[in-house]
Design an enzyme around this catalytic site. Structure first.
Site, PDB file in Angstrom:
ATOM      1  N   ARG A 234       0.646  -1.398  -0.023  1.00 54.20           N
ATOM      2  CA  ARG A 234       0.015  -0.070  -0.088  1.00 54.20           C
ATOM      3  C   ARG A 234       0.894   1.315  -0.014  1.00 54.20           C
ATOM      4  O   ARG A 234       2.000   1.151   0.471  1.00 54.20           O
ATOM      5  CB  ARG A 234      -1.026   0.092   1.124  1.00 54.20           C
ATOM      6  CG  ARG A 234      -1.978  -1.085   1.592  1.00 54.20           C
ATOM      7  CD  ARG A 234      -3.030  -0.688   0.411  1.00 54.20           C
ATOM      8  NE  ARG A 234      -4.073  -1.800   0.839  1.00 54.20           N
ATOM      9  CZ  ARG A 234      -5.240  -2.124  -0.272  1.00 54.20           C
ATOM     10  NH1 ARG A 234      -5.018  -1.717  -1.547  1.00 54.20           N
ATOM     11  NH2 ARG A 234      -5.885  -3.088   0.185  1.00 54.20           N
ATOM     12  N   GLU A 263      -4.336   7.262  -4.075  1.00 50.47           N
ATOM     13  CA  GLU A 263      -4.893   6.540  -5.297  1.00 50.47           C
ATOM     14  C   GLU A 263      -5.979   7.253  -5.622  1.00 50.47           C
ATOM     15  O   GLU A 263      -6.898   7.503  -4.778  1.00 50.47           O
ATOM     16  CB  GLU A 263      -4.642   5.058  -5.014  1.00 50.47           C
ATOM     17  CG  GLU A 263      -3.462   4.410  -4.952  1.00 50.47           C
ATOM     18  CD  GLU A 263      -3.357   2.929  -4.778  1.00 50.47           C
ATOM     19  OE1 GLU A 263      -4.622   2.176  -5.373  1.00 50.47           O
ATOM     20  OE2 GLU A 263      -2.256   2.459  -4.675  1.00 50.47           O
ATOM     21  N   HIS A 281      -1.767   0.246  -9.761  1.00 51.11           N
ATOM     22  CA  HIS A 281      -2.084  -0.833  -8.879  1.00 51.11           C
ATOM     23  C   HIS A 281      -2.805  -1.819  -9.489  1.00 51.11           C
ATOM     24  O   HIS A 281      -4.116  -2.282  -9.216  1.00 51.11           O
ATOM     25  CB  HIS A 281      -3.329  -0.077  -7.803  1.00 51.11           C
ATOM     26  CG  HIS A 281      -3.244  -0.822  -6.517  1.00 51.11           C
ATOM     27  ND1 HIS A 281      -3.602  -0.157  -5.510  1.00 51.11           N
ATOM     28  CD2 HIS A 281      -3.342  -2.170  -6.268  1.00 51.11           C
ATOM     29  CE1 HIS A 281      -3.887  -1.025  -4.578  1.00 51.11           C
ATOM     30  NE2 HIS A 281      -3.415  -2.399  -5.107  1.00 51.11           N
ATOM     31  N   GLY A 283      -1.348  -5.121  -9.399  1.00 53.60           N
ATOM     32  CA  GLY A 283      -0.679  -5.936  -9.051  1.00 53.60           C
ATOM     33  C   GLY A 283      -1.586  -7.426  -8.902  1.00 53.60           C
ATOM     34  O   GLY A 283      -1.120  -8.576  -9.535  1.00 53.60           O
TER      35      GLY A 283
END
Lengths: 317, 317
Positions: A234, A263, A281, A283
């Site tokens: 994070r 974000e 983001h 992942g």
């Protein structure tokens, strides 16, 4: 009659379709639910799906007095006020491990791209620098992986998968975590010691108050001028301002980031740097991990509506 | 008196400094030696250093009648006419395995970047697409590594290192090579069978007349629309025109290329594509592999000038 579920964050279309086949969706489309739905509508909600990082506090829970289940899409649940949920007897579920392989893959992608300067290299070919033999300081040889010391911060499921992948590149792997694990990697007793020891710091620790800005200017300085930091956990774990400064003044060599403090925004000071690789983001954003995360969401919701405990319940949630 | 060595290709400065401390360098700086030096000067040359891929035929050897050693910087020696060298009793040396880890690393970097669409992802963050939630077809979820079938074409030192790295990503690894090896990966009996079987084709085969354009339109079609091809060997192994066409019409999903048919040039049709990742032949371009390759070059030259056989001699060279 199918059960109603509030959609609290924005999700990929494929997920909405699949969940929508089983439940009646009340989609807030990422906006505050009380702007999208009436007080009466909110009062009827018993279950909701959220991205774990989206803030979800007591005030929001109080708008939904019948809420019984908060189901997080993904591993993280750092946006959810667990104490407030527990007080209101709201169960909190997530998708543990469902995206661990995908996230570990993106961590490796970012590490390799940052250390081998993939973006400037691609640009050097596309921009004609290579064909005209234009000198480029970004194209100077860098240290490769063999013999490198890779430090993994956090040894949960994702940390283990990162460590296993990194070890296959003929590296030395070390880690720091609150407790020692039964893994074949060197344990360093603190984050400071890990940063001193390694040349790539892979952040795989769970976000929370105890890890907020854990990677600060001091840790980055210990990482050193050949060092590289990769974050797939994070954004809150890194002090982003300190990181920008360390990258700009070459306190460290590079960074690979899939997560950011605010974000979906990456600060301009970061996006202007040539020695970073940035991903939005993504992942856990692979076909198979979306499917696995959806499986967990559906299993949690079906159990909840059947009056059973959530199969993938957050510890303490 | 230090021995004279002709420098036939362009090399990194660090290499020139280190070799220059031991030998007297006649640097042609990548130009034809007969344009840089007199016939007399060339007639005195007994040893030379070349990048293995640079064409070096009988005509060039005949300009240096005393030439006794051709020392290639790197593993490859496909530019050298071995038969012509043998006929003239010129020993040919190289740097076997010195850069294998670095090259395998770049192969993995290209595979991960191409399959996870790293370049469009970075661009999506930097260009503000993410923060404005701009729809992007390039950002749709893709298949990750877990469970993917990775096909390795060629099982030499680099192929083995690619296979070991890829296996750590929870993939299935298969390979095709002229002969079966004692490795824990599935053997496919032909390149066609490998392309049918895998979703990522990693080209790690030695370049030569027998592998020229081995990866052609037919192989790419077998790879399929979710397929990706990665080449870290030599550009000649792929039919580059067929590759551009396959990428442009989505016969395959993507490519990662460190090598090209006409280096240092990548065709405009290739550099215009969004679904490729291009690097300027930097596979072996790390600090440690440069040092290891220089070690081999120095050992080969010192042995030659001492009248001994080259310690790193090309088989049949």
């Amino acid at each position: 009659m199918s059960h109603r579920v509030l959609i609290y964050s924005r999700f990929p279309k494929a997920m909405m379709v699949r969940i929508g086949q089983r439940f009646e969706l009340m989609d807030a489309a990422g906006k505050p639910p009380h702007e999208m739905f009436t007080t009466e509508q909110l009062a009827g909600i018993t279950a909701m799906i959220t991205a774990g990082g989206t803030p979800l506090g007591a005030d929001m829970m109080d708008r939904m007095p019948k809420l019984g289940a908060i189901v997080c899409y993904g591993t993280g649940y750092d946006g959810v006020d667990l104490a407030a949920a527990a007080q209101r007897k709201i169960a909190v579920g997530h998708s543990p491990g469902a995206n661990a392989s995908s996230v570990a893959d993106i961590a490796m992608t970012l590490m390799l791209a940052a250390t081998r300067r993939l973006l400037p290299a691609d640009d050097y070919v596309r921009g004609g620098g290579w064909s005209s033999a234009k000198p480029s300081p970004m194209m100077r040889p860098q240290a490769g992986m063999r013999g490198r010391r890779i430090g993994v911060y956090g040894m949960g499921e994702i940390g283990r998968k990162i460590a296993a992948r990194a070890a296959a590149f003929e590296t030395e792997v070390g880690y720091f975590s609150r407790s020692r694990h039964d893994v074949p990697y060197q344990y360093l007793p603190s984050l400071e010691a890990l940063a001193d020891w390694c040349s790539v710091l892979m952040i795989a620790v769970r976000a929370g108050a105890d890890t907020h800005h854990a990677v600060d200017a001091g840790i980055l300085k210990r990482l050193g001028e050949d060092g590289c930091v990769v974050n797939i956990s994070r954004g809150s774990v890194i002090d982003e301002q300190a990181l920008v400064k360390a990258l700009a003044d070459n306190t460290i060599a590079g960074a690979g980031l899939d997560v950011f403090e605010q974000e979906p925004h990456a600060p301009d000071a970061l996006t202007a740097l040539p020695n970073v690789v940035l991903t939005p983001h993504i992942g856990g954003h692979t076909l198979e991990s979306h499917t696995a995360m959806q499986d967990c969401v559906i299993a949690n919701l079906e159990a909840f509506f059947a009056g059973k405990p959530l199969p993938y319940q957050v510890r303490g949630g």
